[in-house]
Design an enzyme around this catalytic site. Sequence first.
Site, PDB file in Angstrom:
ATOM      1  N   ASP A 153     -12.910  20.268 -12.666  1.00 29.86           N
ATOM      2  CA  ASP A 153     -11.731  19.713 -13.344  1.00 29.86           C
ATOM      3  C   ASP A 153     -11.395  18.322 -12.802  1.00 29.86           C
ATOM      4  O   ASP A 153     -11.731  17.980 -11.669  1.00 29.86           O
ATOM      5  CB  ASP A 153     -10.552  20.676 -13.144  1.00 29.86           C
ATOM      6  CG  ASP A 153      -9.427  20.391 -14.118  1.00 29.86           C
ATOM      7  OD1 ASP A 153      -9.678  19.745 -15.160  1.00 29.86           O
ATOM      8  OD2 ASP A 153      -8.285  20.823 -13.850  1.00 29.86           O
ATOM      9  N   TRP A 161      -9.515  11.219 -13.291  1.00 30.05           N
ATOM     10  CA  TRP A 161     -10.357  10.293 -12.514  1.00 30.05           C
ATOM     11  C   TRP A 161     -10.542   9.000 -13.316  1.00 30.05           C
ATOM     12  O   TRP A 161     -10.378   7.892 -12.789  1.00 30.05           O
ATOM     13  CB  TRP A 161     -11.718  10.942 -12.237  1.00 30.05           C
ATOM     14  CG  TRP A 161     -12.647  10.085 -11.428  1.00 30.05           C
ATOM     15  CD1 TRP A 161     -12.761  10.050 -10.070  1.00 30.05           C
ATOM     16  CD2 TRP A 161     -13.590   9.121 -11.937  1.00 30.05           C
ATOM     17  NE1 TRP A 161     -13.709   9.127  -9.693  1.00 30.05           N
ATOM     18  CE2 TRP A 161     -14.232   8.542 -10.813  1.00 30.05           C
ATOM     19  CE3 TRP A 161     -13.949   8.691 -13.213  1.00 30.05           C
ATOM     20  CZ2 TRP A 161     -15.223   7.579 -10.941  1.00 30.05           C
ATOM     21  CZ3 TRP A 161     -14.927   7.714 -13.335  1.00 30.05           C
ATOM     22  CH2 TRP A 161     -15.550   7.164 -12.202  1.00 30.05           C
ATOM     23  N   HIS A 198     -16.141  12.008 -17.774  1.00 26.78           N
ATOM     24  CA  HIS A 198     -17.119  13.076 -18.055  1.00 26.78           C
ATOM     25  C   HIS A 198     -18.530  12.606 -17.699  1.00 26.78           C
ATOM     26  O   HIS A 198     -19.339  13.362 -17.178  1.00 26.78           O
ATOM     27  CB  HIS A 198     -17.067  13.494 -19.529  1.00 26.78           C
ATOM     28  CG  HIS A 198     -15.744  14.083 -19.946  1.00 26.78           C
ATOM     29  ND1 HIS A 198     -15.104  15.051 -19.224  1.00 26.78           N
ATOM     30  CD2 HIS A 198     -14.934  13.837 -21.026  1.00 26.78           C
ATOM     31  CE1 HIS A 198     -13.958  15.379 -19.825  1.00 26.78           C
ATOM     32  NE2 HIS A 198     -13.837  14.652 -20.918  1.00 26.78           N
ATOM     33  N   LEU A 200     -33.296  28.367  -8.024  1.00 22.36           N
ATOM     34  CA  LEU A 200     -31.850  28.421  -8.264  1.00 22.36           C
ATOM     35  C   LEU A 200     -31.634  28.666  -9.752  1.00 22.36           C
ATOM     36  O   LEU A 200     -32.336  28.096 -10.580  1.00 22.36           O
ATOM     37  CB  LEU A 200     -31.213  27.071  -7.881  1.00 22.36           C
ATOM     38  CG  LEU A 200     -29.767  26.839  -8.333  1.00 22.36           C
ATOM     39  CD1 LEU A 200     -28.789  27.650  -7.483  1.00 22.36           C
ATOM     40  CD2 LEU A 200     -29.385  25.357  -8.229  1.00 22.36           C
TER      41      LEU A 200
HETATM   42  C1  IPE Z   1     -10.745  24.164 -16.994  1.00 22.11           C
HETATM   43  O1  IPE Z   1     -10.212  22.896 -17.038  1.00 22.11           O
HETATM   44  C2  IPE Z   1     -11.940  24.258 -17.908  1.00 22.11           C
HETATM   45  C3  IPE Z   1     -13.132  23.548 -17.464  1.00 22.11           C
HETATM   46  C4  IPE Z   1     -13.274  22.962 -16.315  1.00 22.11           C
HETATM   47  C5  IPE Z   1     -14.224  23.562 -18.404  1.00 22.11           C
HETATM   48  P1  IPE Z   1      -9.006  22.548 -18.030  1.00 22.11           P
HETATM   49  O2  IPE Z   1      -8.634  21.147 -17.787  1.00 22.11           O
HETATM   50  O3  IPE Z   1      -9.377  22.916 -19.415  1.00 22.11           O
HETATM   51  O4  IPE Z   1      -7.875  23.554 -17.523  1.00 22.11           O
HETATM   52  P2  IPE Z   1      -6.298  23.452 -17.582  1.00 22.11           P
HETATM   53  O5  IPE Z   1      -5.946  23.063 -18.986  1.00 22.11           O
HETATM   54  O6  IPE Z   1      -5.892  22.417 -16.598  1.00 22.11           O
HETATM   55  O7  IPE Z   1      -5.825  24.815 -17.187  1.00 22.11           O
HETATM   56  C1  IPE Z   2     -12.769  18.739 -16.796  1.00 18.41           C
HETATM   57  O1  IPE Z   2     -12.016  17.582 -16.729  1.00 18.41           O
HETATM   58  C2  IPE Z   2     -13.814  18.717 -17.891  1.00 18.41           C
HETATM   59  C3  IPE Z   2     -13.513  19.607 -19.036  1.00 18.41           C
HETATM   60  C4  IPE Z   2     -12.523  20.456 -19.093  1.00 18.41           C
HETATM   61  C5  IPE Z   2     -14.391  19.503 -20.189  1.00 18.41           C
HETATM   62  P1  IPE Z   2     -10.775  17.351 -17.686  1.00 18.41           P
HETATM   63  O2  IPE Z   2     -11.259  16.737 -18.956  1.00 18.41           O
HETATM   64  O3  IPE Z   2     -10.002  18.615 -17.860  1.00 18.41           O
HETATM   65  O4  IPE Z   2      -9.950  16.289 -16.853  1.00 18.41           O
HETATM   66  P2  IPE Z   2      -8.375  16.301 -16.578  1.00 18.41           P
HETATM   67  O5  IPE Z   2      -8.029  17.660 -16.035  1.00 18.41           O
HETATM   68  O6  IPE Z   2      -7.694  16.020 -17.875  1.00 18.41           O
HETATM   69  O7  IPE Z   2      -8.171  15.235 -15.557  1.00 18.41           O
HETATM   70 MG    MG Z   3      -8.489  19.477 -16.815  1.00 20.98          MG
END
Ligand code: IPE
Ligand code: IPE
Ligand code: MG
Length: 269
Positions: free
Chosen positions: A37, A42, A54, A148
């Site tokens: 996450d 970032w 991403h 792995l």
């Molecule tokens: C969790 O991150 C899902 C993934 C890392 C794929 P999210 O950004 O979707 O989660 P919430 O919304 O903060 O709970």
């Molecule tokens: C995790 O990073 C990646 C996915 C959930 C696809 P986020 O896209 O949720 O990044 P934040 O949490 O908004 O910073």
């Molecule tokens: Mg997130």
Amino acid sequence: MRQFTLTNTEQTSDDKKKQVLLQKAGEIPMHIAIIMDGNGRWAKSKGSIRIHGHKVGVDSVKDITESCAQLGVKYLTLYAFSTENWGRPSKEIKGLMRLLVSSLRKEARNLNKNNIKLDTIGQMERFPKQCQHELQEAMELTSDNDRLELCLALSYSGRWDITEAVKRIARHVKEGRLDPELINDQMIGDHLSTAEIPDPDLIIRTSGEYRISNFLLWQLAYSELYITKTYWPDFRRDELYEAIQSYQKRDRRFGKIPAQKDEKATSSV
Ligand code: IPE
Ligand code: IPE
Ligand code: MG
């Protein structure tokens, strides 16, 4: 002989030393699962657009996968896209799908050279045909590898997984092949998408949120949790080693008392 790496850089002797020390210090978790996450935050902190986060996150995936393979971790499950993530703006979803396709194209052969097996859990049928095709090809190419297992959770949620398991078990009951009294936790685990792999020993969540966000709800019953404020694109092997060090200090009792702790968790149902 030249060692193949996912990051295309030779492993430094300093890093090798750190890994050997970690291996000597205690048990290396057999299965690590990561909630990756913080990509968006970032990117924002760098004044950039979310997709940039991403993209850099893919470099973290490569570094963490490679270091897990080198350390002797046997299963690495990465939460890459949740069922709830379908609710994001379509531009971001399309960007993520494109990134998945291009990363698979670039890395499938490299995964294979490193003896890493690729797998997925989740509703792959919801993904665009091209993504499904690339994933299928990469999975076929790497299917015999055994160093792995890298499992990508894609369009995955723990509730979806449990619901599908319940449906499959209910069908056996309906067809008269199963007495409901015989349903136990082992049987439910055997009907989940993760039936072939052990439960995670260590779950890592980056970006500092203290929640599970519908990840491996059934499977994490006795997983150790490690939460770090670091955003996923900044999470690299040195912090993985810190997470493993923290894991090595934990006393996993599985509900028992310290004197019994070598007897692992057993089914209570
Ligand atoms: C969790 O991150 C899902 C993934 C890392 C794929 P999210 O950004 O979707 O989660 P919430 O919304 O903060 O709970
Ligand atoms: C995790 O990073 C990646 C996915 C959930 C696809 P986020 O896209 O949720 O990044 P934040 O949490 O908004 O910073
Ligand atoms: Mg997130």
